[in-house]
Motif scaffolding. Structure first.
Motif, PDB file in Angstrom:
ATOM      1  N   VAL A   1      43.238  16.746   4.114  1.00 51.66           N
ATOM      2  CA  VAL A   1      43.810  15.581   3.475  1.00 51.66           C
ATOM      3  C   VAL A   1      42.825  14.641   3.090  1.00 51.66           C
ATOM      4  N   GLY A   2      41.684  14.832   3.336  1.00 51.77           N
ATOM      5  CA  GLY A   2      40.571  13.690   2.906  1.00 51.77           C
ATOM      6  C   GLY A   2      40.378  12.880   3.838  1.00 51.77           C
ATOM      7  N   LEU A   3      40.781  12.828   5.062  1.00 53.42           N
ATOM      8  CA  LEU A   3      40.618  11.676   6.138  1.00 53.42           C
ATOM      9  C   LEU A   3      39.729  12.481   7.428  1.00 53.42           C
ATOM     10  N   GLY A   4      38.891  13.235   6.980  1.00 60.57           N
ATOM     11  CA  GLY A   4      38.096  13.594   8.165  1.00 60.57           C
ATOM     12  C   GLY A   4      37.270  12.670   9.082  1.00 60.57           C
ATOM     13  N   ASP A   5      37.371  11.198   8.308  1.00 63.89           N
ATOM     14  CA  ASP A   5      36.456  10.233   8.890  1.00 63.89           C
ATOM     15  C   ASP A   5      37.234   9.298   9.758  1.00 63.89           C
ATOM     16  N   LYS A   6      38.275   9.773   9.892  1.00 57.51           N
ATOM     17  CA  LYS A   6      39.492   8.838  10.401  1.00 57.51           C
ATOM     18  C   LYS A   6      40.068   9.207  11.714  1.00 57.51           C
ATOM     19  N   ALA A   7      39.406  10.181  12.270  1.00 53.77           N
ATOM     20  CA  ALA A   7      40.036  10.741  13.668  1.00 53.77           C
ATOM     21  C   ALA A   7      40.114   9.758  14.719  1.00 53.77           C
ATOM     22  N   GLY A   8      39.471   8.926  14.812  1.00 55.38           N
ATOM     23  CA  GLY A   8      39.367   7.953  16.004  1.00 55.38           C
ATOM     24  C   GLY A   8      40.137   6.654  15.902  1.00 55.38           C
ATOM     25  N   ALA A   9      40.718   6.463  14.527  1.00 55.71           N
ATOM     26  CA  ALA A   9      41.527   5.087  13.895  1.00 55.71           C
ATOM     27  C   ALA A   9      42.799   5.171  14.460  1.00 55.71           C
ATOM     28  N   TYR A  10      43.466   3.996  14.674  1.00 55.21           N
ATOM     29  CA  TYR A  10      44.628   3.681  14.991  1.00 55.21           C
ATOM     30  C   TYR A  10      45.409   3.606  13.631  1.00 55.21           C
ATOM     31  N   PRO A  11      46.704   4.236  13.596  1.00 55.50           N
ATOM     32  CA  PRO A  11      47.650   4.119  12.453  1.00 55.50           C
ATOM     33  C   PRO A  11      47.702   2.908  11.804  1.00 55.50           C
ATOM     34  N   ALA A  12      47.678   1.889  12.519  1.00 59.55           N
ATOM     35  CA  ALA A  12      47.782   0.400  12.042  1.00 59.55           C
ATOM     36  C   ALA A  12      46.801  -0.034  11.030  1.00 59.55           C
ATOM     37  N   HIS A  13      45.601   0.726  11.336  1.00 59.47           N
ATOM     38  CA  HIS A  13      44.424   0.104  10.600  1.00 59.47           C
ATOM     39  C   HIS A  13      44.151   1.074   9.453  1.00 59.47           C
ATOM     40  N   LEU A  14      45.171   1.982   9.119  1.00 63.13           N
ATOM     41  CA  LEU A  14      45.293   2.945   8.054  1.00 63.13           C
ATOM     42  C   LEU A  14      46.102   2.267   6.878  1.00 63.13           C
ATOM     43  N   SER A  15      45.863   2.476   5.705  1.00 62.80           N
ATOM     44  CA  SER A  15      46.933   2.137   4.606  1.00 62.80           C
ATOM     45  C   SER A  15      48.098   3.246   4.551  1.00 62.80           C
ATOM     46  N   GLY A  16      49.215   2.706   4.084  1.00 62.32           N
ATOM     47  CA  GLY A  16      50.241   3.531   4.101  1.00 62.32           C
ATOM     48  C   GLY A  16      49.890   5.112   3.528  1.00 62.32           C
ATOM     49  N   GLY A  17      49.470   4.954   2.484  1.00 57.66           N
ATOM     50  CA  GLY A  17      49.061   6.365   1.927  1.00 57.66           C
ATOM     51  C   GLY A  17      48.351   7.477   2.727  1.00 57.66           C
TER      52      GLY A  17
ATOM     53  N   LEU B   1      54.189   7.883  12.878  1.00 60.89           N
ATOM     54  CA  LEU B   1      53.135   8.155  13.869  1.00 60.89           C
ATOM     55  C   LEU B   1      53.325   7.243  15.031  1.00 60.89           C
ATOM     56  N   PHE B   2      52.672   7.823  16.027  1.00 56.83           N
ATOM     57  CA  PHE B   2      52.531   7.245  17.377  1.00 56.83           C
ATOM     58  C   PHE B   2      51.578   5.973  17.001  1.00 56.83           C
ATOM     59  N   GLY B   3      51.954   4.678  17.278  1.00 59.83           N
ATOM     60  CA  GLY B   3      50.967   3.498  17.029  1.00 59.83           C
ATOM     61  C   GLY B   3      50.036   3.390  18.196  1.00 59.83           C
ATOM     62  N   HIS B   4      50.283   3.775  19.359  1.00 59.01           N
ATOM     63  CA  HIS B   4      49.386   3.605  20.520  1.00 59.01           C
ATOM     64  C   HIS B   4      48.539   4.879  20.610  1.00 59.01           C
ATOM     65  N   LEU B   5      48.448   5.886  19.811  1.00 62.11           N
ATOM     66  CA  LEU B   5      47.537   7.083  19.818  1.00 62.11           C
ATOM     67  C   LEU B   5      46.519   6.911  18.393  1.00 62.11           C
ATOM     68  N   THR B   6      45.252   7.525  18.831  1.00 63.13           N
ATOM     69  CA  THR B   6      44.558   7.608  17.694  1.00 63.13           C
ATOM     70  C   THR B   6      45.161   8.690  16.559  1.00 63.13           C
ATOM     71  N   VAL B   7      44.328   8.839  15.659  1.00 63.03           N
ATOM     72  CA  VAL B   7      44.900   9.741  14.492  1.00 63.03           C
ATOM     73  C   VAL B   7      44.886  10.995  15.272  1.00 63.03           C
ATOM     74  N   LEU B   8      43.558  11.280  15.823  1.00 64.93           N
ATOM     75  CA  LEU B   8      43.211  12.618  16.290  1.00 64.93           C
ATOM     76  C   LEU B   8      44.389  13.107  17.540  1.00 64.93           C
ATOM     77  N   ASP B   9      44.799  12.009  18.231  1.00 62.81           N
ATOM     78  CA  ASP B   9      45.767  12.240  19.383  1.00 62.81           C
ATOM     79  C   ASP B   9      47.155  12.710  18.522  1.00 62.81           C
ATOM     80  N   ASN B  10      47.214  11.858  17.642  1.00 59.46           N
ATOM     81  CA  ASN B  10      48.673  12.089  16.602  1.00 59.46           C
ATOM     82  C   ASN B  10      48.850  13.716  16.369  1.00 59.46           C
TER      83      ASN B  10
END
Ligand code: ADP
Ligand code: MG
Length: 243
Positions: free
Chosen positions: A127-143, A91-100
């Motif tokens: 994929v059960g991550l509707g609430d993570k659109a604004g998060a950055y990858p580093a703040h998410l678990s590997g799964g 994933l692109f670390g500098h982009l939010t989940v949505l932008d990825n």
């Protein structure tokens, strides 16, 4: 039923090293095929030949009706129709989940921002991550990151999904959520070629299991047959080690 992938007499060498020595394999549209086998047996190389990330030394491959071993084939157009998910999520670390999820849709498929975001949010929900659109990858678990990577692939509308050990880099407690997403995809009819060490997933989800060793397909068939009652000694030896 049409064939999504037809591989005929595939050989692949890296210099003097013969990695694949005559693979024949067909994946029918809507089918889930799991490839198992020891490390170094050529599973990743096989998968990477299907979208020509590796070019075969010999043999022919038709993917989604396109002969990709024909030097004149439209490779970029074909690759857009294939999703690939690796062990590493990339994933692109500098982009939010949505932008990825929107960047390739906008740049490659020329979708508008609104359209790309609508499709991205649909797939994040999936994929059960509707609430993570604004998060950055580093703040998410590997799964969660791997599920984002799957959602990103799905946002491109693939007709075929290639998975190369998508859960191998994950802590054991994070594997289940990723497999659940893959299981849902299979149920929805996605054509999937999956390299995996998850024998329970292969048993429950695959239409067919392919056992590779030493650059060849040693045995293939229904999961119950290959995993439960293999005919080849090499398959039995492998299964004794992993089960
Ligand atoms: P698997 O995925 O089953 O573990 P791989 O397809 O990754 O097996 O690798 C099969 C063999 O090919 C290994 O011996 C590996 O070292 C070798 N190999 C894979 N890719 C390359 C490469 N780009 N250059 C040289 N050797 C490679
Ligand atoms: Mg591999």
């Amino acid at each position: 039923m049409s064939d999504a992938v037809v591989i005929e007499d595939l050989h692949k060498s890296f210099g003097p090293l013969e990695v694949l020595t005559g693979i024949d394999l067909t994946v029918t549209s809507g089918e889930v095929v799991c490839v198992i086998g020891p490390s170094g047996s050529g599973k990743s190389t096989l998968l990477r030949c299907v979208n020509l990330l590796e070019s075969p030394t010999r043999g022919r491959i038709h993917t989604l009706g396109v002969e990709i071993t024909d030097p004149d084939c439209e490779l970029d157009a074909l690759r857009r129709r294939i999703g690939m998910v690796f062990q590493q999520f990339n994933l692109f670390g500098h982009l939010t989940v949505l932008d990825n999820l929107t960047i390739a849709q906008r740049r490659v498929l020329r979708r508008t921002r609104a359209e790309a975001e609508r499709i991205a949010r649909e797939n994040l929900d999936r994929v059960g991550l509707g609430d993570k659109a604004g998060a950055y990858p580093a703040h998410l678990s590997g799964g969660q990151q791997q599920r984002v990577a799957i959602a990103r692939s799905l946002s491109m509308g693939p007709e075929l999904m290639l998975f190369d050990e998508p859960t191998s880099a994950l802590d054991p407690e994070l594997v289940g959520d990723v497999l659940t997403v893959m299981r849902d995809l299979a149920t929805e009819g996605m054509t999937m070629l999956v390299v995996t060490h998850e024998m329970a997933f292969a048993r429950d989800v695959a239409d067919r299991v392919v056992f590779m060793d030493g650059g060849v397909i040693v045995e293939q068939g229904a999961p119950a047959a290959v995993l439960g009652d293999p005919t080849e000694e090499r398959t039995r030896t492998f299964l004794r080690r992993v089960l």
